[in-house]
Enzyme design. Structure first.
Site, PDB file in Angstrom:
ATOM      1  N   ASP A 147       0.836  -1.206   0.000  1.00 25.67           N
ATOM      2  CA  ASP A 147       0.000   0.000   0.000  1.00 25.67           C
ATOM      3  C   ASP A 147       0.871   1.256   0.000  1.00 25.67           C
ATOM      4  OD1 ASP A 147      -2.257   1.521   0.042  1.00 25.67           O
ATOM      5  OD2 ASP A 147      -2.785   1.117   2.124  1.00 25.67           O
ATOM      6  N   HIS A 169       2.919   3.325  -8.999  1.00 26.44           N
ATOM      7  CA  HIS A 169       2.760   1.899  -9.293  1.00 26.44           C
ATOM      8  C   HIS A 169       4.003   1.357 -10.010  1.00 26.44           C
ATOM      9  CE1 HIS A 169      -1.226   2.103  -7.812  1.00 26.44           C
ATOM     10  NE2 HIS A 169      -1.747   2.761  -8.836  1.00 26.44           N
ATOM     11  N   LEU A 174      11.138 -20.666  -3.606  1.00 29.50           N
ATOM     12  CA  LEU A 174      10.070 -19.806  -3.081  1.00 29.50           C
ATOM     13  C   LEU A 174       8.835 -19.844  -3.986  1.00 29.50           C
ATOM     14  CD1 LEU A 174       9.090 -17.320  -1.318  1.00 29.50           C
ATOM     15  CD2 LEU A 174      10.218 -15.877  -3.022  1.00 29.50           C
TER      16      LEU A 174
HETATM   17  C1  FPP Z   1      -1.627   0.219  -3.440  1.00 33.72           C
HETATM   18  O1  FPP Z   1      -1.235   1.548  -3.491  1.00 33.72           O
HETATM   19  C2  FPP Z   1      -1.083  -0.535  -4.562  1.00 33.72           C
HETATM   20  C3  FPP Z   1      -1.827  -1.152  -5.537  1.00 33.72           C
HETATM   21  C4  FPP Z   1      -3.294  -1.116  -5.572  1.00 33.72           C
HETATM   22  C5  FPP Z   1      -1.176  -1.855  -6.652  1.00 33.72           C
HETATM   23  C6  FPP Z   1      -0.007  -2.692  -6.261  1.00 33.72           C
HETATM   24  C7  FPP Z   1       0.476  -3.441  -7.433  1.00 33.72           C
HETATM   25  C8  FPP Z   1       1.763  -3.497  -7.832  1.00 33.72           C
HETATM   26  C9  FPP Z   1       2.879  -2.817  -7.152  1.00 33.72           C
HETATM   27  C10 FPP Z   1       2.086  -4.340  -9.030  1.00 33.72           C
HETATM   28  C11 FPP Z   1       2.312  -5.755  -8.612  1.00 33.72           C
HETATM   29  C12 FPP Z   1       2.741  -6.549  -9.745  1.00 33.72           C
HETATM   30  C13 FPP Z   1       3.072  -7.868  -9.683  1.00 33.72           C
HETATM   31  C14 FPP Z   1       3.502  -8.537 -10.921  1.00 33.72           C
HETATM   32  C15 FPP Z   1       3.019  -8.639  -8.412  1.00 33.72           C
HETATM   33  P1  FPP Z   1      -2.360   2.661  -3.595  1.00 33.72           P
HETATM   34  O2  FPP Z   1      -2.538   3.012  -5.022  1.00 33.72           O
HETATM   35  O3  FPP Z   1      -3.592   2.184  -2.894  1.00 33.72           O
HETATM   36  O4  FPP Z   1      -1.678   3.828  -2.803  1.00 33.72           O
HETATM   37  P2  FPP Z   1      -2.419   5.005  -1.995  1.00 33.72           P
HETATM   38  O5  FPP Z   1      -3.198   4.333  -0.893  1.00 33.72           O
HETATM   39  O6  FPP Z   1      -1.265   5.812  -1.496  1.00 33.72           O
HETATM   40  O7  FPP Z   1      -3.272   5.728  -2.987  1.00 33.72           O
END
Ligand code: FPP
Length: 249
Positions: free
Chosen positions: A21, A38, A132
């Site tokens: 997050d 992201h 893993l």
């Molecule tokens: C939360 O931050 C993050 C997400 C909803 C996306 C996480 C996904 C990735 C990092 C890609 C993963 C990829 C693979 C292949 C595993 P947010 O956008 O909710 O942040 P905020 O709360 O600060 O707005």
């Protein structure tokens, strides 16, 4: 001293789950679009996977996209789906070289065809790996998973494959999408939010929680080791008294 050296190698958790997050807030801090957050989150995914493999964790579950995330603006959803495809394709060589097995949990039928294709490809290609296991929770939520489990068991009861008296906690666990792995000993959530957000609700019954300040794109191996080191100081009692736990050791 690195936190890795401080780790008790005999008490490495088998399964760690992470709620990644804070990508949006990280981007805001750097005065950039959310998508930049992201993109940078991928670096942290790599750190988490490498760190987990290095210390011998067996299962690492990453909450990449929740059922509720489908309600985000269309452009952001599209960007995230593309990012997954790109990341899986870019990382697949390393994944295979490092004996990492990829699995997923979630309602993958809702994914864009390109995302589904690259996900299924890497799952298939890495299926024989023995190191893993990285479980990507994609279009996942606990309530979705539990609803599916109830439907599945109800169907078996209807077909006389299971009797109602025989429904136990074990049978329920075996009908969840996480049937192939133990419950997580530790669940980490970054960005200082203190919520489970529909993640592994059944499986988290006795998990320890670490709510850490770090925003996901800043997460490194060292953050992982430090969090595990803190976890190792805790006493897990599973409803027993502290004395009972000590006597059993
Ligand atoms: C939360 O931050 C993050 C997400 C909803 C996306 C996480 C996904 C990735 C990092 C890609 C993963 C990829 C693979 C292949 C595993 P947010 O956008 O909710 O942040 P905020 O709360 O600060 O707005």
């Amino acid at each position: 001293m690195s936190f890795e050296k401080k780790l008790d190698k005999t008490k490495i958790p088998n399964h760690i789950a992470i709620i990644m997050d804070g990508n949006g807030r990280w981007a805001e801090k750097h005065k950039r679009e959310r998508t930049f957050g992201h993109e940078n989150g991928i670096k942290a995914v790599r750190e988490a996977i490498e760190g987990a493999a290095e210390i011998g964790i067996k299962f690492l579950t990453l909450y990449a996209f929740s059922t509720e995330n489908w309600n985000r603006p269309k452009e952001e959803v599209y960007m995230l789906m593309n990012l997954m495809v790109r990341s899986i394709e870019n990382e697949s060589k390393e994944i295979l070289k490092n004996n990492v097995r990829i699995k997923s949990i979630g309602d993958i039928n809702r994914l864009m065809p390109e995302t589904l294709f690259s996900l299924q490809k890497i799952i298939e290609e890495s299926s024989k790996n023995t190191g893993l296991t990285v479980v990507i929770a994609l279009s996942y939520s606990s309530r979705w998973e539990i609803t599916e489990m109830v439907k599945n068991i109800a169907e078996k009861v209807k077909n006389n494959e299971i009797s109602i008296e025989n429904i136990t906690e074990k049978i329920i666990s075996e009908h969840l999408s996480t049937y192939f792995m133990p419950d997580p000993e530790l669940i980490i959530r970054t960005s200082a939010e203190k919520r489970l957000s529909n993640f592994l609700m059944w499986q988290a019954s006795y998990s320890e929680f670490a709510f850490i300040e770090t925003l996901w794109p800043d997460f490194t191996k060292e953050t992982l080791f430090e969090t595990i080191s803190d976890f190792q100081q805790r006493e897990r009692r599973f409803g027993k008294t502290g004395k009972q736990v000590k006597d059993e050791q």
